[in-house]
Design an enzyme around this catalytic site. Structure first.
Site, short mmCIF file in Angstrom:
data_model
loop_
_atom_site.label_atom_id
_atom_site.label_comp_id
_atom_site.label_asym_id
_atom_site.label_seq_id
_atom_site.Cartn_x
_atom_site.Cartn_y
_atom_site.Cartn_z
N TYR A 213 0.82 -1.21 0.00
CA TYR A 213 0.00 0.00 0.00
C TYR A 213 0.86 1.27 0.00
O TYR A 213 0.46 2.28 -0.54
CB TYR A 213 -0.91 0.03 1.24
CG TYR A 213 -2.27 -0.58 1.06
CD1 TYR A 213 -2.41 -1.92 0.74
CD2 TYR A 213 -3.43 0.17 1.22
CE1 TYR A 213 -3.65 -2.50 0.58
CE2 TYR A 213 -4.67 -0.39 1.06
CZ TYR A 213 -4.78 -1.72 0.75
OH TYR A 213 -6.02 -2.28 0.60
N LYS B 290 2.62 -15.43 2.14
CA LYS B 290 3.01 -16.22 0.97
C LYS B 290 4.51 -16.45 1.08
O LYS B 290 5.28 -16.01 0.23
CB LYS B 290 2.66 -15.47 -0.33
CG LYS B 290 1.23 -15.62 -0.81
CD LYS B 290 0.85 -17.04 -1.23
CE LYS B 290 1.35 -17.39 -2.60
NZ LYS B 290 0.91 -18.75 -3.00
N ASP C 119 -3.37 -18.04 -0.06
CA ASP C 119 -4.34 -18.68 -0.97
C ASP C 119 -5.10 -19.77 -0.23
O ASP C 119 -6.32 -19.88 -0.33
CB ASP C 119 -3.65 -19.21 -2.24
CG ASP C 119 -2.39 -20.01 -1.98
OD1 ASP C 119 -1.92 -20.04 -0.82
OD2 ASP C 119 -1.85 -20.60 -2.94
N ASP D 118 -6.55 -6.81 3.85
CA ASP D 118 -7.64 -6.11 3.15
C ASP D 118 -8.54 -7.13 2.47
O ASP D 118 -9.77 -7.10 2.62
CB ASP D 118 -7.04 -5.14 2.13
CG ASP D 118 -8.12 -4.41 1.35
OD1 ASP D 118 -9.07 -3.92 1.98
OD2 ASP D 118 -8.03 -4.37 0.10
N ASP E 22 -12.60 -8.64 3.77
CA ASP E 22 -13.84 -8.60 2.96
C ASP E 22 -14.38 -10.01 2.78
O ASP E 22 -15.58 -10.25 2.87
CB ASP E 22 -13.56 -8.01 1.56
CG ASP E 22 -13.79 -6.51 1.49
OD1 ASP E 22 -13.57 -5.85 2.53
OD2 ASP E 22 -14.17 -6.01 0.42
C1 IPM Z 1 -10.45 -1.00 3.84
C2 IPM Z 1 -10.72 -0.35 2.52
C3 IPM Z 1 -9.60 0.60 2.16
C4 IPM Z 1 -8.33 -0.22 2.01
C5 IPM Z 1 -9.83 1.45 0.90
C6 IPM Z 1 -11.12 2.21 0.95
C7 IPM Z 1 -8.68 2.38 0.66
O1 IPM Z 1 -10.94 -1.30 1.52
O2 IPM Z 1 -10.29 -0.28 4.84
O3 IPM Z 1 -10.41 -2.23 3.87
O4 IPM Z 1 -8.03 -0.76 0.93
O5 IPM Z 1 -7.59 -0.31 2.99
MG MG Z 2 -10.90 -3.28 2.22
#
Ligand code: IPM
Ligand code: MG
Length: 373
Positions: free
Chosen positions: A144, A191, A223, A247, A251
């Site tokens: 990042y 990884k 993975d 990240d 999700d």
């Molecule tokens: C998160 C989000 C952020 C990230 C985005 C909005 C920049 O997806 O906090 O998980 O990628 O960190």
């Molecule tokens: Mg995110």
């Protein structure tokens, strides 16, 4: 312990403002109940700040955050910028800047499941029992923040991923300490078969584990972890991982609970901590009062724990459980019989302040349901 706290509030973009509103009301409700005093300072971030000031986070807003006890953030992002990847100023830069400037190196993302929502998860119900995972995502390093480059024609590009032992130690310590209060099982996701940074993570985390003899440390490739989160999610307790894997996996893990909209996060560092839902701006539904406020409200519960306002945190969590169990849920969880974002906020506040009969009188509440259908 001071009962007065300064909170910088950055509603941001898309559904950000509409999930922040109920969260503020919840803060007001616990303040009223327990005599806390929250001083809010509102600011702009993301596309909202670009529109107003030409930059996704002004120095003045950043200073307000630095001078606060905690930051409450909604979401950043706008489709305009997603459609044009070459735009040099982007809403997400505001979020990355605040994370970096506040030194928020650890993002804590808890994932739990609710039996009344099992049917909403694409994962089979029997696999969802006993799911209680906390992801510790490193937040200020890795790919990042590494150097980003592309050639003049944008025909080739690169992102560098760098980690130092110091950065890894900082987040790993937080994870080990947190794990000690749980099942003490830590899974380092990486990884290491491919990436040099992952091999550094393994070395540093293994060495640190010696200081936490009661912790059970194991390793999993990212993975495989992505697959294991779906085929056997209950095996995880604490997941420790880098910025990008964290990240992605957070999700993914959110589908276990039934919706991305349910997940909160706390990002902690050396100064004030930041609390936000993990969902993004979701601009396509912004302004309709249909977003799920629970991720943000649970982020407020985490903020209360951070302030050591333990009763308030417990009240908020109980109210959220009550709302979910009684199907006072938003459109992502029930596309037909949903409640509006603001209504869910009111119901949760009423529960906290005792205005709602805790045994639920759904008949009375029914009236505040969506009339869209
Ligand atoms: C998160 C989000 C952020 C990230 C985005 C909005 C920049 O997806 O906090 O998980 O990628 O960190
Ligand atoms: Mg995110």
């Amino acid at each position: 312990m001071s009962l007065t706290k300064k909170i910088a509030v950055l509603p941001g973009d898309g559904v950000g403002p509409e999930v922040i509103n109920p969260a503020i009301r919840v803060l007001d409700a616990v303040a009223q109940k327990y005599g806390y005093h929250f001083e809010f300072k509102f600011g702009s971030i993301g596309a909202d700040a670009i529109e107003k000031f030409g930059t996704p986070l002004t120095d003045a807003t950043l200073a307000d955050c630095i001078n606060s006890d905690a930051v409450l953030l909604g979401a950043v992002g706008h489709p305009k910028y997603d459609k044009d990847p070459t735009l040099p100023v982007r809403p997400e830069m505001g979020l990355l800047k605040i994370r970096k400037e506040l030194g928020l190196f650890a993002s804590i993302r808890p994932v739990i499941t609710y039996s009344s929502l099992y049917h909403l998860s694409p994962v089979k119900s029997n696999l969802l029992e006993h799911v209680d995972i906390v992801i510790f995502r490193e937040l200020t390093g890795g790919i990042y923040f590494g150097e980003k480059k592309h050639d003049a024609e944008f025909e080739s590009a690169s992102d560098q991923s760098i980690y130092t032992a110091k950065e890894i130690t900082a987040i790993a310590r937080v994870a080990f300490e947190y794990a000690a209060k749980r099942k003490r099982k830590i899974t380092l996701v990486d990884k290491a078969n491919i990436l040099e940074t992952s091999r550094l993570w393994r070395k540093v985390v293994t060495a640190l584990a010696a200081s936490y003899p009661s912790a059970e440390l194991n390793f999993m490739y990212a993975d495989n972890a992505a697959m294991q989160l779906i085929v056997n999610p209950a095996q995880f307790d604490v997941i420790l991982t880098d910025n990008l894997f964290g990240d992605i996996l957070s999700d993914e893990a959110s589908v276990l609970s039934g919706s991305l909209g349910l997940l909160p996060s706390a990002s902690i560092g050396t100064g004030p901590a930041l609390f936000e839902p993990i969902h993004g701006a979701y601009s396509q539904t912004a302004g309709r009062d249909t977003a799920n406020p629970i991720g943000t409200i649970l982020a407020v519960a985490m903020m209360m724990e951070y302030f050591e306002f333990i009763e308030a945190a417990a009240d908020i969590r109980e109210a959220v459980q009550w709302a979910i169990q009684n199907s006072f849920v938003s459109k992502d969880l029930d596309p037909v019989n949903f409640y509006f974002t603001s209504t869910i906020g009111e119901l949760i506040c009423d529960y906290i302040t005792g205005k709602t009969d805790h045994a639920v009188n759904k008949g009375n509440i029914q009236i505040r349901k969506s009339t869209i259908i």
